[in-house]
Design a protein around this motif. Structure first.
Motif, PDB file in Angstrom:
ATOM      1  N   ALA A  41      39.065  48.021  38.222  1.00 53.12           N
ATOM      2  CA  ALA A  41      37.725  48.134  38.802  1.00 53.12           C
ATOM      3  C   ALA A  41      36.847  46.937  38.449  1.00 53.12           C
ATOM      4  CB  ALA A  41      37.057  49.424  38.340  1.00 53.12           C
ATOM      5  N   GLY A  42      37.082  46.325  37.293  1.00 57.04           N
ATOM      6  CA  GLY A  42      36.299  45.166  36.896  1.00 57.04           C
ATOM      7  C   GLY A  42      36.452  43.989  37.832  1.00 57.04           C
ATOM      8  N   SER A  43      37.532  43.962  38.605  1.00 55.34           N
ATOM      9  CA  SER A  43      37.752  42.851  39.525  1.00 55.34           C
ATOM     10  C   SER A  43      36.734  42.847  40.662  1.00 55.34           C
ATOM     11  CB  SER A  43      39.169  42.896  40.091  1.00 55.34           C
ATOM     12  OG  SER A  43      40.120  42.588  39.088  1.00 55.34           O
ATOM     13  N   GLY A 100      32.826  43.677  38.348  1.00 53.08           N
ATOM     14  CA  GLY A 100      32.386  42.567  37.512  1.00 53.08           C
ATOM     15  C   GLY A 100      33.195  42.409  36.237  1.00 53.08           C
ATOM     16  N   ILE A 101      33.726  41.217  36.022  1.00 52.33           N
ATOM     17  CA  ILE A 101      34.482  40.928  34.806  1.00 52.33           C
ATOM     18  C   ILE A 101      33.582  41.030  33.580  1.00 52.33           C
ATOM     19  CG2 ILE A 101      35.736  39.119  33.548  1.00 52.33           C
ATOM     20  CD1 ILE A 101      37.387  40.395  35.755  1.00 52.33           C
ATOM     21  N   ALA A 122      42.949  45.372  32.313  1.00 58.15           N
ATOM     22  CA  ALA A 122      43.901  44.720  33.220  1.00 58.15           C
ATOM     23  C   ALA A 122      43.258  43.549  33.941  1.00 58.15           C
ATOM     24  CB  ALA A 122      44.429  45.743  34.234  1.00 58.15           C
ATOM     25  N   SER A 123      42.000  43.692  34.349  1.00 57.97           N
ATOM     26  CA  SER A 123      41.324  42.596  35.051  1.00 57.97           C
ATOM     27  C   SER A 123      41.126  41.398  34.140  1.00 57.97           C
ATOM     28  CB  SER A 123      39.977  43.071  35.602  1.00 57.97           C
ATOM     29  OG  SER A 123      40.158  43.982  36.665  1.00 57.97           O
ATOM     30  N   THR A 148      51.478  44.159  34.479  1.00 56.20           N
ATOM     31  CA  THR A 148      52.067  43.279  33.469  1.00 56.20           C
ATOM     32  C   THR A 148      50.996  42.434  32.781  1.00 56.20           C
ATOM     33  OG1 THR A 148      52.657  41.702  35.218  1.00 56.20           O
ATOM     34  CG2 THR A 148      54.369  43.208  34.481  1.00 56.20           C
ATOM     35  N   ALA A 149      49.909  42.138  33.495  1.00 54.07           N
ATOM     36  CA  ALA A 149      48.791  41.433  32.861  1.00 54.07           C
ATOM     37  C   ALA A 149      48.153  42.293  31.780  1.00 54.07           C
ATOM     38  CB  ALA A 149      47.750  41.033  33.909  1.00 54.07           C
ATOM     39  N   ALA A 150      48.036  43.594  32.047  1.00 52.19           N
ATOM     40  CA  ALA A 150      47.488  44.508  31.044  1.00 52.19           C
ATOM     41  C   ALA A 150      48.415  44.608  29.832  1.00 52.19           C
ATOM     42  CB  ALA A 150      47.267  45.889  31.658  1.00 52.19           C
ATOM     43  N   ILE A 151      49.712  44.669  30.085  1.00 56.33           N
ATOM     44  CA  ILE A 151      50.683  44.719  28.995  1.00 56.33           C
ATOM     45  C   ILE A 151      50.639  43.430  28.186  1.00 56.33           C
ATOM     46  CG2 ILE A 151      53.153  44.810  28.448  1.00 56.33           C
ATOM     47  CD1 ILE A 151      53.420  46.649  30.958  1.00 56.33           C
TER      48      ILE A 151
END
Length: 249
Positions: A89-91, A94-95, A116-117, A223-226
């Motif tokens: 959701a941040g994408s 808002g980051i 994840a974002s 995979t970015a979150a991991i």
């Protein structure tokens, strides 16, 4: 000092994942990825109610900092070493909003936190590419918001493939084979990136094939979150099954 050294060496490390309640992709991928590594790392989950994804007020209320903190407190009770919101959701919201939520969770729990974002943006900086081809399940209004957010962060977006889906269980029904086809049809090539912006899309299962066929780096949200979780726990030297460049640690 001795206690700190002992804590640093404590294994297994525990990753706490906050997962959208209707997400059916994150847990199977994590189970496959960390199978047989229970002596080194374990993953534990709290769920945050998410049903629909749009730009209306009801959808935004699903992602409040209060809701995130409540979920994070459950993971803190399991003595998690790191907490990651495995949602994107941040994408579009808002980051910087994600960063504020992380700071609040860290203040409330004392546990390092990311999303994840943030992981996707950080990965794009770790593996700089000429441009990003976005693949999302979302409607045009959300895709436009994502493009604005990413471009404000200095990322060049060359195009977006959006599926126009708002119901999260429908997003989770998009198959790994369909994701491979969508990613390969973006026109991405070597030196470029494909960003799959949603943790309920199953692109990670085909990461190796997508990268081999296109030559592009796959910036998959799961995979970015991991990757963020491994960075926060200090476990960046694990031997992981191939899930693409992001986890080639």
């Amino acid at each position: 000092c001795k206690a700190a050294m002992m804590e640093k060496k404590r294994l297994p490390r525990r990753i706490g994942m906050i997962v959208p309640s209707s997400n059916t992709v994150v847990e199977p991928i994590c189970s496959r990825l960390f199978a047989g590594m229970e002596a080194q790392i374990t993953v534990h989950y709290a769920r945050l109610e998410v049903i629909n994804v749009s730009l209306d007020e009801g959808s935004a209320r699903q992602f409040t900092s209060d809701a995130m903190v409540r979920a994070a407190m459950q993971l803190a009770q399991a003595n998690a070493d790191a907490i990651v919101w495995n949602g994107t959701a941040g994408s579009w919201l808002g980051i910087e909003r994600d960063r504020r939520i992380c700071r609040r969770i860290e203040k409330e729990t004392g546990i390092k936190t990311s999303t994840a974002s943030l992981g996707l943006v950080n990965s794009c900086r770790d593996f700089p590419v000429e441009c990003l081809h976005l693949v999302t399940p979302y409607i045009k209004e959300i895709n436009d918001a994502i493009i604005r957010e990413y471009e404000a962060l200095g990322l060049k977006i060359s195009g977006v493939t959006g599926l126009g889906i708002t119901k999260n269980t429908d997003i989770g029904s998009v198959t790994a084979g369909q994701m491979e086809d969508l990613c390969c049809r973006t026109g991405a090539k070597a030196g470029e990136g494909i960003a799959v912006v949603c943790t309920n899309l199953a692109a990670a299962w085909r990461a190796e094939a997508i990268e081999k066929k296109t030559g592009a780096v796959l910036f998959d949200s799961v995979t970015a979150a991991i990757r963020e979780a491994l960075r926060l726990t200090g476990l960046t030297d694990l031997s992981l099954p191939s899930f693409g460049t992001l986890l080639d640690l």
